[in-house]
Scaffold this active site. Structure first.
Site, mmCIF file in Angstrom:
data_model
loop_
_atom_site.group_PDB
_atom_site.id
_atom_site.type_symbol
_atom_site.label_atom_id
_atom_site.label_comp_id
_atom_site.label_asym_id
_atom_site.label_seq_id
_atom_site.Cartn_x
_atom_site.Cartn_y
_atom_site.Cartn_z
ATOM 1 N N GLU A 81 10.224 6.241 11.839
ATOM 2 C CA GLU A 81 10.951 7.240 12.630
ATOM 3 C C GLU A 81 12.021 6.559 13.478
ATOM 4 O O GLU A 81 13.167 6.967 13.538
ATOM 5 C CB GLU A 81 9.999 7.951 13.593
ATOM 6 N N LEU A 82 11.528 5.524 14.120
ATOM 7 C CA LEU A 82 12.408 4.801 15.022
ATOM 8 C C LEU A 82 13.644 4.285 14.290
ATOM 9 O O LEU A 82 14.776 4.447 14.734
ATOM 10 C CB LEU A 82 11.619 3.645 15.621
#
Ligand SMILES: *[C@@H]1O[C@H](CO)[C@@H](O)[C@H](O)[C@H]1NC(C)=O
Ligand SMILES: *[C@@H]1O[C@H](CO)[C@@H](O)[C@H](O)[C@H]1NC(C)=O
Ligand SMILES: *[C@@H]1O[C@H](CO)[C@@H](O)[C@H](O)[C@H]1NC(C)=O
Ligand SMILES: *[C@@H]1O[C@H](CO)[C@@H](O)[C@H](O)[C@H]1NC(C)=O
Length: 529
Positions: A454-455
């Site tokens: 996600e990051l």
């Protein structure tokens, strides 16, 4: 005008010009003995439409009976249809020449003058040209009639050769007074193996600009001159003027008295560009206190306008401004800058509050038209280990409670909003794309693979494609960020918010204000729900 019409016009103009130049329209003509000469009738009909036999050239004079000139009747004189040529013309060729075509007759009276032996030109044949200074002066030796026979052309100014070429020497410049003079073109032409000269001379006179100017004094309108008491000064007042304009000084006091001033004579001079300048000196011998701080006025005047200049003597070493004005100016400047600095500092300190206040006031909403579904995608550690309980609660309870219920934002929390199953990675990517911000809740344990993905997707978009803005929330103090992708270091520090447990709980805390500031502006009143 259309292209074709334009070309047509140009063609017609050229035609008119060339026929005008080549034919002899004047009735009384002066020619120079010993030079080639021609007479040409400008017929409205082209030559080939008139049988040569119908064209007759007749010469008559006081001493001669009318006599028809025929081709071959003289070795010097040739007849070509509408043109009669002399190679060269001599003084006994003087007289009347007529051309008869059908019922039309055109007659010229020819006068032949002797060459001036002492000059390169003959006064009677000089053509006058008046040029205004600074306007274009062009002298062109081209002779369209003889052009195809020209071997060489020389250009003389006052009988001194200034140019020579086998082409056409020409002058084209801005006229100056020094350009005045006699310009003589000598075309050397070949005919039947002989060389002839064809000369023409222009008497060029340069005149000053015909439009009068407004007199203009040189220098600023108010001039301060530093002087020492007891010294002698000369105030030089100079103006750009017309030849007859006046420049004078006013130095009398109100009661008409004068002190030690002496007004000089008016001096005028003409520059090579034809501009007149006028100067007048005001001399003050032995400067005294009374000469100081008095306006000596210089005036340049003509019937149409005036220009005035003030000269003020001040003591040497003194500032141009009186000291109290100077002091007041300094104080004003300092207080204004101090106020500006204070205001700037306040703006920086309360930037967040000001922006939020402004958003409230204007009800600005930047979320309406961007086509995105969520205001923020929340990324946090999902693995439910006991030590992550707080973080989990913050992400799925505290954040939504404040941002969604109190401030009206719409969050995307993967665990809450996405049905289990499906391709997690693709889904995360598309959800981030649908979000305006990426909120990353950072803590020591922020390490899981999925979260890392996600990051990185979010970071990639934020930093490379600049589509999404990232908000980092440091939930527990993170001392070592080495595990984070390097690009995170590029984030501006103000986008990292520190969560301070109880201190941050209140809706009015700095934490939430800063978070709102980083969130998109949305027209929702706080505490709506
Ligand atoms: C040339 O022009 C000047 C000024 O116009 C005039 O005084 C002078 O007589 C002219 N010279 C000739 C030969 O025409
Ligand atoms: C001009 O005439 C001279 C002498 O007749 C000749 O030598 C020269 O080649 C000619 N120049 C041109 C350009 O016709
Ligand atoms: C033509 O003019 C030049 C000077 O420009 C002179 O030397 C030459 O003799 C002249 N020729 C004739 C045929 O007049
Ligand atoms: C006055 O000033 C003008 C323009 O600067 C200058 O041409 C002129 O010579 C000066 N006159 C004197 C007497 O110094």
């Amino acid at each position: 005008m259309h292209h074709r019409e334009w070309l047509l016009t140009l063609w017609v103009l050229l035609l008119i010009r060339s026929s005008e130049e080549a034919c002899t329209s004047r009735d009384f003509i002066t020619a120079l003995e010993g030079e080639p000469f021609y007479l040409k009738y400008c017929s409205s009909l082209p030559v080939h439409e008139t049988a040569p036999s119908t064209i007759r050239w007749v010469r008559s004079s006081k001493s001669h009976e009318p006599m028809e000139l025929k081709a071959g009747s003289s070795p010097r004189i040739t007849v070509h249809g509408y043109t009669l040529e002399f190679w060269p013309i001599e003084s006994d060729d003087e007289g009347n020449y007529s051309l008869k075509v059908g019922n039309d007759t055109k007659t010229w009276t020819l006068n032949v003058v002797r060459r001036n032996k002492t000059k390169c030109f003959t006064e009677e044949l000089v053509r006058s040209r008046l040029k205004e200074v600074e306007k274009v002066l062009d002298i062109d030796c081209e002779n369209s009639y003889y052009q195809h026979l020209v071997n060489q052309t020389s250009l003389y100014k006052n009988c001194e050769k200034i140019a020579e070429s086998n082409k056409n020497p020409l002058i084209r410049k801005d006229a100056e007074f020094t350009d005045q003079g006699y310009y003589t073109c000598v075309l050397s032409i070949h005919h039947n193996g002989k060389l002839f000269n064809v000369t023409h001379t222009y008497n060029v006179t340069i005149v000053k600009g015909l439009g009068a100017i407004s007199p203009a004094l040189l220098g600023p309108k108010r001039r301060y001159i530093e002087v020492e008491l007891g010294s002698e000064v000369e105030l030089n007042c100079t103006a750009l003027v017309n030849e007859d304009d006046q420049v004078y000084w006013v130095y009398q006091r109100d009661d008409g008295s004068t002190l030690n001033e002496h007004e000089g004579n008016l001096t005028k001079f003409l520059t090579s560009e034809g501009k007149w300048f006028a100067s007048r000196i005001l001399k003050i011998k032995n400067v005294i206190e009374k000469n100081l701080n008095f306006s000596y006025k210089c005036t340049a005047i003509n019937t149409a306008s005036t220009d005035i200049q003030n000269f003020i003597l001040i003591k040497q070493g003194r500032a141009d401004l009186p000291s109290h004005v100077f002091r007041r100016g300094i104080i004003t400047a300092i207080s204004v800058s101090a106020a500006v600095v204070c205001l700037t500092v306040l703006c920086v300190l309360y930037r967040v509050d000001l922006v939020l206040f402004y958003r409230n006031l204007t009800e600005r909403d930047e979320t309406l038209t961007d086509g995105k579904t969520y205001d923020a995608f929340v990324s946090y550690l999902k693995e439910c280990r006991p030590e992550n309980g707080e973080e989990h609660a913050f992400a799925v309870e505290t954040l939504p409670r404040v941002l969604e219920e109190h401030f009206g934002y719409k969050l995307c929390i993967f665990e809450r909003d996405v049905a289990p199953g499906g391709a997690v990675v693709d889904e995360i990517h598309s959800l981030i794309e649908k979000s305006r911000r990426l909120i990353i809740v950072l803590s020591k344990s922020y390490m899981s693979n999925e979260v890392r993905y996600e990051l990185e997707t979010g970071l990639h978009e934020a930093l490379v494609e600049r589509k999404i803005k990232i908000i980092l929330i440091e939930f527990t103090p993170v001392s070592d960020l080495a595990f984070l992708p390097q690009s995170l270091e590029l984030l501006k520090s103000h986008r990292v918010l520190k969560w301070k447990a109880e201190k941050s709980l209140s809706y009015n805390s700095r934490f939430w204000k800063n978070l709102l500031y980083l969130m998109p502006a949305k027209a929702v009143k706080p505490g709506r729900k």
